[in-house]
Design a protein around this motif. Structure first.
Motif, mmCIF file in Angstrom:
data_model
loop_
_atom_site.group_PDB
_atom_site.id
_atom_site.type_symbol
_atom_site.label_atom_id
_atom_site.label_comp_id
_atom_site.label_asym_id
_atom_site.label_seq_id
_atom_site.Cartn_x
_atom_site.Cartn_y
_atom_site.Cartn_z
ATOM 1 N N MET A 193 0.828 -1.201 0.000
ATOM 2 C CA MET A 193 0.000 0.000 0.000
ATOM 3 C C MET A 193 0.868 1.259 0.000
ATOM 4 N N LEU A 194 1.885 1.282 0.839
ATOM 5 C CA LEU A 194 2.762 2.451 0.882
ATOM 6 C C LEU A 194 3.506 2.621 -0.434
ATOM 7 N N GLY A 195 3.971 1.503 -0.989
ATOM 8 C CA GLY A 195 4.637 1.567 -2.287
ATOM 9 C C GLY A 195 3.696 2.010 -3.384
ATOM 10 N N GLY A 196 2.424 1.589 -3.307
ATOM 11 C CA GLY A 196 1.441 2.001 -4.307
ATOM 12 C C GLY A 196 1.227 3.495 -4.316
ATOM 13 N N VAL A 197 1.212 4.112 -3.153
ATOM 14 C CA VAL A 197 1.073 5.571 -3.082
ATOM 15 C C VAL A 197 2.261 6.255 -3.760
ATOM 16 N N LEU A 198 3.469 5.763 -3.506
ATOM 17 C CA LEU A 198 4.660 6.362 -4.100
ATOM 18 C C LEU A 198 4.721 6.134 -5.605
ATOM 19 N N ASP A 199 4.107 5.038 -6.075
ATOM 20 C CA ASP A 199 4.152 4.720 -7.503
ATOM 21 C C ASP A 199 3.217 5.582 -8.341
ATOM 22 N N LEU A 200 2.258 6.234 -7.731
ATOM 23 C CA LEU A 200 1.255 6.974 -8.504
ATOM 24 C C LEU A 200 1.887 8.025 -9.409
ATOM 25 N N ARG A 201 2.963 8.641 -8.960
ATOM 26 C CA ARG A 201 3.601 9.685 -9.760
ATOM 27 C C ARG A 201 4.386 9.097 -10.925
ATOM 28 N N GLU A 202 4.731 7.826 -10.865
ATOM 29 C CA GLU A 202 5.529 7.211 -11.918
ATOM 30 C C GLU A 202 4.674 6.481 -12.944
ATOM 31 N N LEU A 203 3.365 6.368 -12.698
ATOM 32 C CA LEU A 203 2.480 5.654 -13.605
ATOM 33 C C LEU A 203 1.665 6.642 -14.428
ATOM 34 N N THR A 204 1.309 6.226 -15.633
ATOM 35 C CA THR A 204 0.364 6.974 -16.447
ATOM 36 C C THR A 204 -0.921 6.161 -16.563
ATOM 37 N N VAL A 205 -1.989 6.804 -17.008
ATOM 38 C CA VAL A 205 -3.284 6.130 -16.993
ATOM 39 C C VAL A 205 -3.307 4.907 -17.903
ATOM 40 N N GLU A 325 -7.191 0.917 -6.457
ATOM 41 C CA GLU A 325 -6.688 -0.462 -6.444
ATOM 42 C C GLU A 325 -5.178 -0.514 -6.589
ATOM 43 N N GLU A 326 -4.592 0.514 -7.193
ATOM 44 C CA GLU A 326 -3.137 0.567 -7.264
ATOM 45 C C GLU A 326 -2.528 0.744 -5.882
ATOM 46 N N ILE A 327 -3.315 1.268 -4.956
ATOM 47 C CA ILE A 327 -2.821 1.485 -3.595
ATOM 48 C C ILE A 327 -3.182 0.326 -2.673
ATOM 49 N N VAL A 328 -4.441 -0.062 -2.663
ATOM 50 C CA VAL A 328 -4.926 -1.036 -1.679
ATOM 51 C C VAL A 328 -5.091 -2.428 -2.244
ATOM 52 N N GLY A 329 -4.859 -2.621 -3.542
ATOM 53 C CA GLY A 329 -5.093 -3.919 -4.141
ATOM 54 C C GLY A 329 -6.509 -4.017 -4.688
ATOM 55 N N ALA A 330 -6.852 -5.209 -5.174
ATOM 56 C CA ALA A 330 -8.145 -5.396 -5.832
ATOM 57 C C ALA A 330 -9.296 -5.109 -4.882
ATOM 58 N N ILE A 331 -10.290 -4.370 -5.396
ATOM 59 C CA ILE A 331 -11.497 -4.055 -4.637
ATOM 60 C C ILE A 331 -12.664 -4.745 -5.336
ATOM 61 N N GLU A 332 -13.359 -5.595 -4.620
ATOM 62 C CA GLU A 332 -14.504 -6.282 -5.193
ATOM 63 C C GLU A 332 -15.723 -6.044 -4.316
ATOM 64 N N ASP A 333 -16.871 -5.789 -4.970
ATOM 65 C CA ASP A 333 -18.111 -5.684 -4.212
ATOM 66 C C ASP A 333 -19.048 -6.789 -4.663
ATOM 67 N N GLU A 334 -20.279 -6.764 -4.139
ATOM 68 C CA GLU A 334 -21.205 -7.872 -4.402
ATOM 69 C C GLU A 334 -21.661 -7.928 -5.848
ATOM 70 N N HIS A 335 -21.380 -6.857 -6.623
ATOM 71 C CA HIS A 335 -21.806 -6.842 -8.014
ATOM 72 C C HIS A 335 -20.666 -7.167 -8.969
ATOM 73 N N ASP A 336 -19.468 -7.289 -8.456
ATOM 74 C CA ASP A 336 -18.336 -7.607 -9.321
ATOM 75 C C ASP A 336 -18.392 -9.057 -9.779
ATOM 76 N N ILE A 337 -17.916 -9.274 -10.990
ATOM 77 C CA ILE A 337 -17.752 -10.640 -11.481
ATOM 78 C C ILE A 337 -16.325 -11.056 -11.160
ATOM 79 N N ALA A 338 -16.191 -12.014 -10.267
ATOM 80 C CA ALA A 338 -14.861 -12.432 -9.827
ATOM 81 C C ALA A 338 -14.145 -13.173 -10.945
ATOM 82 N N VAL A 339 -12.967 -12.723 -11.290
ATOM 83 C CA VAL A 339 -12.150 -13.365 -12.308
ATOM 84 C C VAL A 339 -10.836 -13.762 -11.651
ATOM 85 N N GLU A 340 -10.580 -15.071 -11.644
ATOM 86 C CA GLU A 340 -9.359 -15.556 -11.026
ATOM 87 C C GLU A 340 -8.207 -15.365 -11.997
#
Length: 428
Positions: A193-205, A325-340
């Protein structure tokens, strides 16, 4: 045997000088080992001495120059007095004995002992010695400046870079996080999570976007009831509307707006005016930094943007959830289709990985360090390294990992079996 009182003065002087040497040695270690971030917080909390420590470590060159000057002065003075004392006592063998005894004494009591304690208690030691060291820095300032001029001039003569590369604050944070993780002070999820925050400036959309092949779109020319049915059965809340060509995005349809209109129409979807519901699409360049896009989402109070290349062609879409999700990892709710996308395989500790899985997600899941500069997905990395589109069953080894193509659909690698390279296992 009577005590020779003439020896007491030199002995006491040597002891006093060794204490000063220990003071300078311990001060050097504590002031370089103390956490600048922690001292800054202590200064904000009005802790006595923290401001002085921050002032000292803020000018590291003058600090180290003054400490080294003071340390060398007292060590040389102690050695000279000891040499004279041993000459009076032993005569011809004085130099050898003085050298051996002073080396041992300085090493143990003026170097190792104070530095060991300072390393174990850097903050406490630094706060204690801050004010005396600040006084020494001011007293030795003229001499230290002269020494700096000589040193810098000499280094420039030999073409050496006297400035040196400066470690960025982000690099320091990364190093601190990695160090604490190795020492067990930061668990993997927190590190990611901490690394994900630092990576935001190095990533493009374009590094995190949903590719256009995976976008669920709705044809705006369909009947309203068909559009409503497709939208309500979609796992997404925001859906692009296109007309004639999927490149021609004419609006964004929000499921909440449909639900409200459906309620107002008493459940009759055929009378809903889809054009009145659609929202204006927001297009962003694929080169936009993720951190800038996050700030733009906050300013516009939007969660959804379409990504285009320099020619205006649709490349994909990015949402606020993708950034989170780049910070906290995958976020899934009850409407998401889970893809392994990544699942363990019983064969030799390998994993079955979908080709569309981002390299960053695989690195995070398996704690690997595959490069993601030339490709975004695992399939893209394999194609880039192979310089061709591999056939099913082909095996490649690079970057310490083994990749086997399990499934291929047309020119697209859809599934791979990945594992640690056998060469890496042998090295372990």
């Amino acid at each position: 045997m009577s005590l020779d009182w003439t020896l007491i003065g030199p002995v006491l002087m040597i002891i006093g000088l060794l204490c000063l040497s220990a003071f300078f040695s311990g001060s050097e270690t504590s002031l370089t080992a103390t956490s600048r971030a922690r001292m800054l917080q202590m200064e904000r909390d009005k802790h006595p001495g923290a401001a002085v420590v921050n002032k000292l470590i803020g000018d590291g060159e003058s600090l180290l120059g003054s400490i080294l000057l003071g340390n060398n002065l007292v060590n040389i003075a102690a050695s000279m007095i000891a040499g004279q004392l041993f000459e009076d006592l032993l005569g011809g063998n004085s130099v050898l004995w003085a050298t051996l005894i002073m080396t041992f004494t300085v090493l143990i009591f003026a170097e190792v002992l104070p530095k060991t304690y300072a390393l174990s208690n850097p903050d406490r030691f630094a706060l204690t010695v801050a004010r005396p060291i600040l006084l020494a820095v001011k007293v030795f300032a003229p001499v230290v400046r002269a020494v700096q001029v000589v040193v810098r001039g000499t280094l420039r003569i030999f073409g050496a870079n006297v400035e040196g590369p400066v470690l960025s604050a982000h690099d320091e944070l990364r190093g601190a996080i990695a160090l604490h993780h190795e020492e067990g002070g930061v668990v993997k999820d927190d590190r990611d999570m901490l690394g994900g925050v630092l990576d935001l400036r190095e990533l493009t959309v374009d590094d995190i976007m949903v590719h256009r092949k995976s976008i669920v779109m709705i044809d705006a020319d369909k009947k309203p009831e068909e559009i409503v049915t497709e939208a309500l059965h979609s796992p997404h809340t925001r859906l692009p509307l296109y007309r004639e060509d999927t490149e021609n995005i004419v609006g964004i349809l929000h499921v909440r707006d449909i639900a409200r209109a459906l309620h107002e129409a008493d459940g009759d979807a055929s009378v809903i005016d889809i054009d009145a519901l659609r929202r204006e699409p927001w297009f962003v360049p694929e080169t936009t930094e993720v951190l800038d896009q996050l700030n733009a989402f906050r300013e516009k109070r939007e969660h959804f943007a379409l990504v285009v290349d320099e020619y205006g062609a649709l490349m994909g879409l990015v949402t606020l959830e993708d950034i989170l999700e780049e910070i906290v990892g995958a976020i899934e709710d009850e409407h998401d289709i889970a893809v392994e996308g990544i699942q363990p395989d019983n064969e030799n500790g390998s994993w079955l990985v979908d080709g569309a899985v981002p390299i960053r997600d695989l690195n995070r899941a398996l704690d690997w360090e595959l490069p993601d500069e030339e490709a975004v997905t695992i399939a893209g990395l394999v194609i880039h390294e192979a310089q061709t589109i591999p056939e099913r069953g082909q095996v490649f080894q690079f970057h310490g990992a083994r990749f086997e193509v399990v499934e291929r659909r047309r020119n697209q690698i859809t599934r791979l079996r990945v594992s640690v390279s056998p060469d890496e296992l042998d090295a372990l």
